[in-house]
Design a protein around this motif. Structure first.
Motif, PDB file in Angstrom:
ATOM      1  N   THR A   1       0.871  -1.508  -0.145  1.00  0.00           N
ATOM      2  CA  THR A   1      -0.042   0.017   0.154  1.00  0.00           C
ATOM      3  C   THR A   1       1.005   0.933   0.113  1.00  0.00           C
ATOM      4  O   THR A   1       0.540   1.988  -0.762  1.00  0.00           O
ATOM      5  CB  THR A   1      -0.784   0.020   1.218  1.00  0.00           C
ATOM      6  N   LEU A   2       1.868   1.242   0.997  1.00  0.00           N
ATOM      7  CA  LEU A   2       2.569   2.368   0.973  1.00  0.00           C
ATOM      8  C   LEU A   2       3.447   2.772  -0.259  1.00  0.00           C
ATOM      9  O   LEU A   2       3.511   3.798  -0.574  1.00  0.00           O
ATOM     10  CB  LEU A   2       3.828   1.709   1.904  1.00  0.00           C
ATOM     11  N   ASP A   3       3.966   1.537  -1.059  1.00  0.00           N
ATOM     12  CA  ASP A   3       4.620   1.701  -2.355  1.00  0.00           C
ATOM     13  C   ASP A   3       3.875   1.838  -3.353  1.00  0.00           C
ATOM     14  O   ASP A   3       4.227   3.034  -3.531  1.00  0.00           O
ATOM     15  CB  ASP A   3       5.079   0.278  -2.853  1.00  0.00           C
ATOM     16  N   ASP A   4       2.716   1.946  -3.876  1.00  0.00           N
ATOM     17  CA  ASP A   4       1.404   2.711  -4.123  1.00  0.00           C
ATOM     18  C   ASP A   4       1.193   3.955  -4.249  1.00  0.00           C
ATOM     19  O   ASP A   4       1.066   4.796  -5.134  1.00  0.00           O
ATOM     20  CB  ASP A   4      -0.550   2.196  -4.354  1.00  0.00           C
ATOM     21  N   LEU A   5       1.515   4.303  -2.434  1.00  0.00           N
ATOM     22  CA  LEU A   5       0.767   5.284  -2.145  1.00  0.00           C
ATOM     23  C   LEU A   5       2.353   6.434  -2.931  1.00  0.00           C
ATOM     24  O   LEU A   5       2.294   8.103  -3.453  1.00  0.00           O
ATOM     25  CB  LEU A   5       0.666   6.086  -1.032  1.00  0.00           C
ATOM     26  N   LEU A   6       3.430   6.055  -2.199  1.00  0.00           N
ATOM     27  CA  LEU A   6       4.795   7.015  -2.968  1.00  0.00           C
ATOM     28  C   LEU A   6       4.902   6.644  -4.254  1.00  0.00           C
ATOM     29  O   LEU A   6       5.637   7.736  -4.808  1.00  0.00           O
ATOM     30  CB  LEU A   6       6.223   6.069  -2.054  1.00  0.00           C
ATOM     31  N   GLN A   7       4.751   5.801  -5.089  1.00  0.00           N
ATOM     32  CA  GLN A   7       4.637   5.423  -6.171  1.00  0.00           C
ATOM     33  C   GLN A   7       3.843   7.009  -7.595  1.00  0.00           C
ATOM     34  O   GLN A   7       3.765   7.366  -8.258  1.00  0.00           O
ATOM     35  CB  GLN A   7       4.063   4.611  -6.819  1.00  0.00           C
ATOM     36  N   THR A   8       3.033   7.345  -6.901  1.00  0.00           N
ATOM     37  CA  THR A   8       1.189   8.086  -7.241  1.00  0.00           C
ATOM     38  C   THR A   8       1.051   9.002  -6.584  1.00  0.00           C
ATOM     39  O   THR A   8       1.230  10.134  -6.342  1.00  0.00           O
ATOM     40  CB  THR A   8       0.104   7.693  -7.041  1.00  0.00           C
ATOM     41  N   ALA A   9       2.702   9.596  -5.487  1.00  0.00           N
ATOM     42  CA  ALA A   9       3.560  10.813  -5.270  1.00  0.00           C
ATOM     43  C   ALA A   9       2.840  11.621  -5.903  1.00  0.00           C
ATOM     44  O   ALA A   9       3.517  12.045  -6.682  1.00  0.00           O
ATOM     45  CB  ALA A   9       3.585  10.860  -4.189  1.00  0.00           C
ATOM     46  N   ALA A  10       2.037  13.636  -5.260  1.00  0.00           N
ATOM     47  CA  ALA A  10       3.274  14.571  -6.186  1.00  0.00           C
ATOM     48  C   ALA A  10       4.187  15.291  -6.574  1.00  0.00           C
ATOM     49  O   ALA A  10       5.383  14.503  -5.139  1.00  0.00           O
ATOM     50  CB  ALA A  10       2.056  16.085  -5.597  1.00  0.00           C
ATOM     51  N   LEU A  11       5.056  15.325  -7.297  1.00  0.00           N
ATOM     52  CA  LEU A  11       6.617  15.588  -7.266  1.00  0.00           C
ATOM     53  C   LEU A  11       6.759  17.102  -6.401  1.00  0.00           C
ATOM     54  O   LEU A  11       7.676  16.298  -5.326  1.00  0.00           O
ATOM     55  CB  LEU A  11       6.717  16.447  -8.373  1.00  0.00           C
ATOM     56  N   ASP A  12       6.014  17.907  -5.933  1.00  0.00           N
ATOM     57  CA  ASP A  12       6.894  18.769  -4.915  1.00  0.00           C
ATOM     58  C   ASP A  12       6.807  18.157  -3.114  1.00  0.00           C
ATOM     59  O   ASP A  12       7.466  18.271  -2.428  1.00  0.00           O
ATOM     60  CB  ASP A  12       5.357  19.293  -4.586  1.00  0.00           C
ATOM     61  N   ALA A  13       5.752  16.777  -3.231  1.00  0.00           N
ATOM     62  CA  ALA A  13       6.038  16.176  -1.588  1.00  0.00           C
ATOM     63  C   ALA A  13       7.044  15.199  -1.783  1.00  0.00           C
ATOM     64  O   ALA A  13       7.070  14.432  -1.034  1.00  0.00           O
ATOM     65  CB  ALA A  13       3.964  15.355  -1.721  1.00  0.00           C
ATOM     66  N   GLN A  14       7.457  14.739  -2.723  1.00  0.00           N
ATOM     67  CA  GLN A  14       8.193  13.647  -3.517  1.00  0.00           C
ATOM     68  C   GLN A  14       9.057  14.418  -2.131  1.00  0.00           C
ATOM     69  O   GLN A  14       9.892  13.127  -1.154  1.00  0.00           O
ATOM     70  CB  GLN A  14       8.991  13.109  -4.276  1.00  0.00           C
ATOM     71  N   HIS A  15      10.193  14.948  -2.478  1.00  0.00           N
ATOM     72  CA  HIS A  15      11.188  16.051  -1.561  1.00  0.00           C
ATOM     73  C   HIS A  15      11.255  15.090   0.151  1.00  0.00           C
ATOM     74  O   HIS A  15      12.176  14.584   0.782  1.00  0.00           O
ATOM     75  CB  HIS A  15      11.362  17.215  -1.367  1.00  0.00           C
ATOM     76  N   GLY A  16      10.325  15.697   0.409  1.00  0.00           N
ATOM     77  CA  GLY A  16       9.494  15.714   1.960  1.00  0.00           C
ATOM     78  C   GLY A  16       9.463  14.022   2.374  1.00  0.00           C
ATOM     79  O   GLY A  16      10.183  13.588   3.196  1.00  0.00           O
ATOM     80  N   LEU A  17       8.862  13.158   1.391  1.00  0.00           N
ATOM     81  CA  LEU A  17       8.865  12.040   1.413  1.00  0.00           C
ATOM     82  C   LEU A  17      10.681  11.330   2.377  1.00  0.00           C
ATOM     83  O   LEU A  17      10.415  10.425   2.190  1.00  0.00           O
ATOM     84  CB  LEU A  17       7.769  11.390   0.541  1.00  0.00           C
ATOM     85  N   ALA A  18      10.930  11.701   1.048  1.00  0.00           N
ATOM     86  CA  ALA A  18      11.876  10.883   0.482  1.00  0.00           C
ATOM     87  C   ALA A  18      12.992  10.943   2.113  1.00  0.00           C
ATOM     88  O   ALA A  18      13.351  10.212   2.713  1.00  0.00           O
ATOM     89  CB  ALA A  18      12.764  11.536  -0.514  1.00  0.00           C
TER      90      ALA A  18
END
Length: 454
Positions: free
Chosen positions: A55-72
Motif C-alpha cells: 500500500t505504501l509503495d502504491d502511495l509513494l509511486q503516485t505522490a505529487a512531485l512537490d511532496a516527493q522531497h519531503g517523503l524522501a
C-alpha cells in the motif's frame, strides 16, 4: 562399540535421569512453543506488514512531485543500500532465536511481496527494514520500522523462565533424592558397624515405606544376632564354669595324692596340662566376647605397651621398644591389652629372638599403629591371612603346641571393633611382623562411647 558407562551410585543415576528428563521436557516445550505459537504469530505479522508495504509503495509511486522531497527525507530514501546496515550478522548462541525470528519474518514477507521488491533487514544499530520501493517513477531504498512481533524479547524471557524452572526442578529433585538416600546411607553405615563387631543403634523407620521395611528387617536381624550372641556367651560361660569346677577339684586331688618327692614330676606335668586346659577355655571365652561389651576409656597406648613389656621382661623375654608420639585416645583397655599380649606371646612362642614392639601414629588418617615383630624362622609358606582364621596355628619352636589357634582371630576381631585391622608379613632378613591399626577419629570414639554406655 563400547557401552555407555553409567554411574555406579543409585543417587547419581537418579539425579542424572531427573536432569535428563527436565532437559528433554524443556526442549520439547520450547520446540512446541516455537513452532506452533511463535512461528504462526511472526508469519501473521509478516503478512500484515506485506500489505502495508504494498500500500505504501502504491502511495509513494503516485505522490505529487512537490511532496516527493519531503517523503524522501521522512523515509530516508537512498539510491544505494546503506553500507552501515549489515544484512547478515554473525550467528551466535545469544542471538540464535532473534536470528530465527528475523529469518522467518523476512522469508514470509518476501513470499507476499512482488518479486522485484527487495527487502533487507538492518541489524546494526536501530532495527529497521529497508524496502526497494517506488518514489515517483524511481526506485529507492526506504527505511521502515520493524514490527514488534518480529524482534521482541518475549521468547527470550520465556526461555530464561523455562531454564530457571528447570534449574529449580533439578535442585528440588536433588534435595528429595538426598532425603531418600539418607536412610540407605544409615543402613550401609550400620551394616559396616555390625560387620566390625559393634552393635549399631536401631535404624529409624519413618522414611518411605519400602525403605522403612528394609530398616525394620535390619533392626530385627540385629536384635536376633544380639540375642544369639548373648545366648552363645551364656552357654560358653556355663560350659567354662562347669568344666573349671571339676578341674579345680582335680588339681586339689593331684596335690593331695603326691606326698612324696618321687611323684613331683607327675604332679608338675599334670598341673601343666590342667593349666593348658584352663588357658584353652579362656581363649574360647575371649574369642566369644572380643571386648564388644567393654566400655571405652581414654588411655595411653604407649604406657600399656611399656607395662606389658616389663611383665615379659620379668619372665625372661625382653622386647626392644620403639615408641612414637601418641596422644591419648579412646579405646577398650582390656581388649587392647589382650591384643598386645596375644601378639607378644606369639612372638615369644614362634620367634623367641629379636623381639620388638614399635608404635607410631598417622595424623592424616587419625590412626595409631602397633607392630610386634621377631627374628625367628617366620611363618610357614602360603597366605599369611589364613593365620587369622580361627583354629589356624603356626609351627611352634617350643616343646608344646601353642593353644587353640584363636589368638590372631581374637586380635583381628578386636582390631575391627576399634575401626582397624591386623596385617601380617614376613620380615626382610628373617622373622615375622604383626601390625595392628586402631582408629583415633573423634566421631568413632563418640560412637564407641555411646555403645559402651549401652
Amino acid at each position: 562399540m563400547r557401552p555407555i558407562a553409567l554411574p555406579r551410585s543409585l543417587f547419581t543415576r537418579n539425579i542424572a535421569l531427573l536432569v535428563a528428563l527436565v532437559i528433554v521436557s524443556q526442549i520439547s516445550s520450547l520446540s512446541v512453543l516455537t513452532h506452533f505459537v511463535q512461528r504462526p504469530r511472526i508469519e501473521r505479522a509478516a503478512e500484515t506488514f506485506a500489505i502495508y508495504v504494498q500500500t505504501l509503495d502504491d502511495l509513494l509511486q503516485t505522490a505529487a512531485l512537490d511532496a516527493q522531497h519531503g517523503l524522501a527525507v521522512r523515509f530516508e530514501a537512498r539510491q544505494e543500500f546503506p553500507a552501515g546496515a549489515a544484512p547478515e550478522p554473525a550467528l551466535t548462541l545469544s542471538n540464535f532465536y532473534r536470528t530465527y525470528q528475523r529469518d522467518v519474518f523476512i522469508d514470509t514477507l518476501r513470499q507476499h511481496l512482488p518479486a522485484n521488491m527487495e527487502v533487507q533487514w538492518q541489524t546494526e544499530g536501530e532495527q529497521r527494514l529497508w524496502i526497494r520501493a517506488h518514489l515517483g517513477h524511481e526506485r529507492y531504498w526506504i527505511a521502515l520500522p520493524v514490527p514488534e512481533a518480529a524482534h521482541n524479547d518475549g521468547m527470550l524471557s520465556a526461555i530464561a523462565l523455562s531454564l530457571a524452572l528447570g534449574g529449580l526442578a533439578i535442585v528440588t529433585a536433588y534435595l528429595i533424592q538426598r532425603h531418600i538416600n539418607r536412610p540407605l546411607r544409615d543402613l550401609a553405615n550400620a551394616a559396616r558397624r555390625l560387620s566390625s563387631g559393634e552393635a549399631p543403634q536401631a535404624l529409624r523407620v519413618d522414611g518411605p515405606t519400602e525403605i522403612a521395611q528394609v530398616s525394620v528387617a535390619f533392626n530385627q536381624m540385629v536384635s536376633a544376632l544380639q540375642e544369639a550372641d548373648a545366648t552363645r556367651s551364656l552357654m560358653l560361660a556355663g560350659i567354662s564354669h562347669d568344666i573349671r569346677t571339676p578341674l579345680t577339684k582335680l588339681r586339689l586331688a593331684v596335690a593331695m595324692t603326691t606326698p612324696s618327692e618321687e611323684h613331683d614330676e607327675l604332679a608338675v606335668s599334670t598341673d601343666h596340662y590342667l593349666d593348658q586346659i584352663d588357658a584353652i577355655l579362656q581363649q574360647f571365652m575371649d574369642y566369644a566376647g572380643s571386648g564388644a561389651r567393654e566400655a571405652v576409656e581414654i588411655g595411653d597406648l604407649n604406657a600399656l605397651v611399656c607395662n606389658l613389656a616389663a611383665d615379659f621382661a620379668g619372665l625372661g623375654h625382653v622386647f626392644e621398644l620403639t615408641l612414637g608420639e601418641l596422644q591419648p585416645f579412646a579405646f577398650r583397655p582390656i581388649s587392647v591389652m589382650r591384643v598386645l599380649m596375644n601378639l607378644m606371646q606369639n612372638a615369644v612362642l614362634y620367634g623367641r629372638v629379636g623381639l620388638s614392639v614399635r608404635t607410631w601414629a598417622d595424623n592424616v588418617s587419625h590412626t595409631a599403629y602397633v607392630e610386634v615383630a621377631d627374628r625367628g624362622k617366620g611363618a610357614n609358606g602360603g597366605d599369611l591371612n589364613t593365620l587369622k582364621a580361627p583354629f589356624k596355628r603356626g609351627r611352634s619352636t617350643g616343646k608344646h603346641p601353642g593353644g587353640t589357634g584363636l589368638g590372631l582371630a581374637i586380635v583381628e576381631r578386636i582390631a575391627k571393633l576399634h575401626g582397624g585391622e591386623l596385617q601380617l608379613s614376613q620380615r626382610q632378613g628373617g622373622g615375622f611382623a604383626a601390625v595392628v591399626s586402631l582408629t583415633m577419629r573423634a566421631e568413632n570414639q563418640r560412637s564407641q562411647e555411646e555403645h559402651g554406655a549401652t
